[in-house]
Design an enzyme around this catalytic site. Structure first.
Site, PDB file in Angstrom:
ATOM      1  N   CYS A   1       1.461   8.503  -3.789  1.00 33.07           N
ATOM      2  CA  CYS A   1       0.173   9.054  -4.530  1.00 33.07           C
ATOM      3  C   CYS A   1      -0.008  10.628  -4.621  1.00 33.07           C
ATOM      4  O   CYS A   1      -0.333  11.185  -5.543  1.00 33.07           O
ATOM      5  CB  CYS A   1      -1.170   8.316  -4.270  1.00 33.07           C
TER       6      CYS A   1
ATOM      7  N   ASN B   1       4.045   1.026  -3.223  1.00 32.94           N
ATOM      8  CA  ASN B   1       4.506   1.971  -2.311  1.00 32.94           C
ATOM      9  C   ASN B   1       4.199   2.072  -1.083  1.00 32.94           C
ATOM     10  O   ASN B   1       4.999   2.551  -0.381  1.00 32.94           O
ATOM     11  CB  ASN B   1       4.178   3.268  -3.078  1.00 32.94           C
TER      12      ASN B   1
ATOM     13  N   GLY C   1      -3.820   2.267  -8.161  1.00 36.83           N
ATOM     14  CA  GLY C   1      -2.763   1.876  -9.192  1.00 36.83           C
ATOM     15  C   GLY C   1      -2.747   3.168 -10.434  1.00 36.83           C
ATOM     16  O   GLY C   1      -3.342   4.212 -10.069  1.00 36.83           O
ATOM     17  N   SER C   2      -2.624   2.693 -11.533  1.00 39.56           N
ATOM     18  CA  SER C   2      -2.628   3.733 -12.708  1.00 39.56           C
ATOM     19  C   SER C   2      -3.957   3.802 -13.114  1.00 39.56           C
ATOM     20  O   SER C   2      -4.927   2.801 -13.146  1.00 39.56           O
ATOM     21  CB  SER C   2      -1.644   3.107 -13.841  1.00 39.56           C
TER      22      SER C   2
ATOM     23  N   GLU D   1       1.797  11.590 -13.915  1.00 39.94           N
ATOM     24  CA  GLU D   1       2.262  11.342 -12.813  1.00 39.94           C
ATOM     25  C   GLU D   1       3.780  10.936 -12.733  1.00 39.94           C
ATOM     26  O   GLU D   1       4.036   9.910 -13.631  1.00 39.94           O
ATOM     27  CB  GLU D   1       1.449  10.313 -12.175  1.00 39.94           C
TER      28      GLU D   1
ATOM     29  N   GLU E   1      -8.278   4.301  -6.646  1.00 40.19           N
ATOM     30  CA  GLU E   1      -7.433   5.327  -6.234  1.00 40.19           C
ATOM     31  C   GLU E   1      -6.403   5.379  -7.265  1.00 40.19           C
ATOM     32  O   GLU E   1      -5.369   4.318  -7.077  1.00 40.19           O
ATOM     33  CB  GLU E   1      -6.945   5.031  -4.958  1.00 40.19           C
TER      34      GLU E   1
END
Length: 481
Positions: free
Chosen positions: A285, A152, A228-229, A379, A248
Site C-alpha cells: 500500500c 498483499n 482495499g480499493s 495506484e 485503508e
C-alpha cells in the site's frame, strides 16, 4: 487436493460452493476453497453477536494471554506459515518470513494494548457549575467487527484487524481476500489452541461482491474495517450508515530527494528506494511509486536506480534468492502493461524493465512521465516507479501533492527548514523525513487522507477506533448546603 471449510462458532462448516485457488506464479491449483453464502455470512455474524455477550466480560489479562499464545504458536511454526504465504500470494520467501516476524510483533502489541485500556478523568470544575462533580471516561468494546482484508499482507494486515478487535473485547467476522484465504483459515487452529472462546473469531472466505453488503449492513455489525480499493471503500462507506468504519485504501506514495547528499549517502538512499519500490513486486500500500529528485543529482540517481533494478532476481517465490515474482493475477499484469504503453505514447522513456512474462513484470523505471498519466495519478501496485526532476523544494512538494491519494510521503533532506516544510505541507497521513514512505513499524498510527481512506490502524489506534467512550459523572455532596 485440499478442500477447505468455513470457521463459524468453533466449528468447521462446508461452504455453500467451492472455488479452485491457483498459484499466481505457476498457475497450478493449490486448494479447493469453500466459499460462504450470504446466509452463512449472516450466520457468522449472529454467532459473533451471541459470543460478544460473554466475551466482553473476559478480563483484559486473559485476552492478553490468548494473544501472546498465538504469537508464540506462530513463532514455533514460522517457516510453515511463511511458505504458506509464498505459495498462495507469490510473495518471495524472504519477504514472507519478514511478514511473519511482523505478524508476531503485531499480536504481541495487541496483547500489551489489551492490558492497557484506560480512560481519563475530566476536570469538571473547569466550567461554572461543574464543581462538586467527579467525572471519568471508560473505553468499551463496540460488539461485532467485520473485517475485509487484502491479499498483499495476508497475515500481518489480518493481525492488524483481528488483534485489536480481540484486545478490545470485540468479536469478529473475517472475510479474507479471495487469493489468500489459507493464511487466514490457519488462524482458526492457532486461536482455538490458544484458548479463544467459541464464536469470537469466525472466518468466512468468499466473494467480496457477494458478501460485502451483508458484512456492512447487518444490524448486529457495529464496526467495519476494510483494506482495499477506493472504489470498494466508497461503497462500504455508503452502505455502512451510522456504523463506524476504518478504511485503508489506495496510494501512490511520493518520495522527495533533495540535493546536498554525498555520493556514499546517495548510494544508501538508492538502496532504500529500491527496496521501497520493488519489495513484493511493489504490491504494498505504501510502495514508492513517484520519485522526485533535485535536478543537480537527478541523472546520477536515475543511473543508480537502474543499476539496482537490473540486479534484482526474478523467479520462483519459494527460491531463496528471488526478489521479484508474479503479480497477483493476470488482470494486474494486463493493467500495468496498458499503463506503461500509455505513458510511453505520451513521451515517457523506459529506463529499464517494462517487459512481461505471464504475470511476471520486470522491475520498471520510467522517466519523463506525463503528470496526468495513470502511473502518476493512480495506484500502480506493481514493480514500477516514475522518476521526475525538480528545481525547488516547493515545486517538489507541489508535485507530490498533485494526487488524489495521501497515505505516506517520504522526504530526504539535510536542510531543517525544508524538512519542516515537508512535514507541514505534504498532504498525507504520514510524513517520513529522511526515510522512505514504505517504512512501517506495527505500533505506529497508520492511515491516510483524501482517497487513501479514513481512520487509523496501528494496534492501539485501531483498538480505540473499535471502542466507545463512556462518560461517568458522579455528583458529590448532594445533600450538603
Amino acid at each position: 487436493m485440499k478442500q477447505t471449510q468455513l470457521w463459524i462458532g468453533d466449528t468447521w462448516i462446508p461452504g455453500a460452493s467451492t472455488v479452485t485457488l491457483h498459484s499466481p506464479y505457476t498457475g497450478d491449483p493449490i486448494a479447493e476453497i469453500g466459499y460462504a453464502s450470504v446466509e452463512q455470512a449472516e450466520q457468522a455474524i449472529e454467532v459473533a453477536a451471541a459470543a460478544f455477550k460473554s466475551f466482553y466480560k473476559v478480563p483484559a489479562y486473559t485476552r492478553a494471554e490468548i494473544l501472546r499464545k498465538v504469537a508464540s504458536a506462530m513463532e514455533k511454526r514460522h517457516e510453515e506459515l511463511a511458505r504458506l504465504i509464498a505459495k498462495e500470494s507469490a510473495k518471495p520467501i524472504q519477504a514472507a518470513r519478514g511478514e511473519i516476524d511482523r505478524t508476531i510483533q503485531t499480536y504481541l502489541f495487541a496483547a500489551e494494548a489489551a492490558r492497557d485500556n484506560r480512560g481519563e478523568t475530566i476536570p469538571m470544575d473547569a466550567a461554572p457549575h461543574g464543581e462538586n462533580h467527579l467525572a471519568y471516561t471508560q473505553r468499551k468494546p463496540l460488539g461485532v467487527v467485520t473485517a475485509i482484508t487484502p491479499f498483499n499482507f495476508p497475515m500481518n494486515l489480518v493481525a492488524h484487524k483481528v488483534g485489536p478487535a480481540i484486545a478490545a473485547g470485540n468479536t469478529i467476522v473475517l472475510k479474507p481476500a479471495e487469493q489468500t484465504p489459507l493464511s487466514s483459515l490457519i488462524l482458526a487452529e492457532l486461536f482455538q489452541q490458544s484458548g479463544l472462546p467459541a464464536g469470537v473469531l469466525n472466518i468466512i472466505p468468499g466473494s467480496g461482491a457477494e458478501l460485502g453488503e451483508i458484512l456492512t449492513t447487518h444490524p448486529k455489525v457495529a464496526f467495519i474495517t476494510f483494506t482495499g480499493s477506493p472504489r470498494v471503500g466508497k461503497l462500504i462507506r455508503a452502505q455502512a450508515g451510522l456504523r463506524r468504519v476504518t478504511l485503508e485504501l489506495g496510494s501512490n506514495s511520493p518520495l522527495l530527494i533533495d540535493e546536498g547528499f554525498s555520493p556514499d549517502e546517495l548510494e544508501k538512499i538508492a538502496d532504500e528506494t529500491t527496496n521501497g519500490s520493488f519489495n513484493y513486486d511493489g504490491q504494498v500500500c505504501i510502495s514508492i511509486q513517484r520519485v522526485y529528485v533535485h535536478k543537480n543529482i537527478y541523472d546520477g540517481f536515475v543511473e543508480r536506480m537502474v543499476q539496482r533494478a537490473e540486479k534484482l532476481k526474478i523467479g520462483d517465490p519459494l527460491a531463496e534468492d528471488t526478489n521479484i515474482s508474479a503479480l497477483i493475477n493476470t488482470a494486474a499484469a494486463d493493467r500495468l502493461k496498458k499503463w506503461v504503453e500509455h505513458a510511453v505514447s505520451k513521451g515517457a522513456v523506459v529506463q529499464t524493465g517494462g517487459t512481461f512474462e505471464g504475470n511476471v513484470m520486470a522491475p520498471t523505471i520510467l522517466t519523463n512521465v506525463s503528470p496526468d498519466a495513470e502511473l502518476n495519478t493512480e495506484e500502480a501496485f506493481g514493480p514500477i516507479i516514475t522518476i521526475t526532476p525538480f528545481e525547488t523544494w516547493s515545486e517538489a512538494i507541489d508535485m507530490a501533492n498533485r494526487s488524489k491519494f495521501g497515505l505516506n510521503s517520504g522526504a530526504f533532506t539535510k536542510d531543517i527548514e525544508r524538512a519542516l516544510q515537508a512535514a507541514e505541507k505534504l498532504e498525507s497521513g504520514g510524513v517520513l523525513i529522511n526515510q522512505i514512505p514504505t517504512f512501517r513499524v506495527d505500533q505506529m498510527p497508520y492511515g491516510g487522507v483524501k482517497e487513501s481512506g479514513s481512520g487509523r490502524e496501528g494496534i492501539r489506534y485501531a483498538m480505540e477506533e473499535m471502542m466507545d467512550i463512556k462518560l461517568v459523572v458522579l455528583r458529590m455532596n448532594v445533600y450538603q448546603p
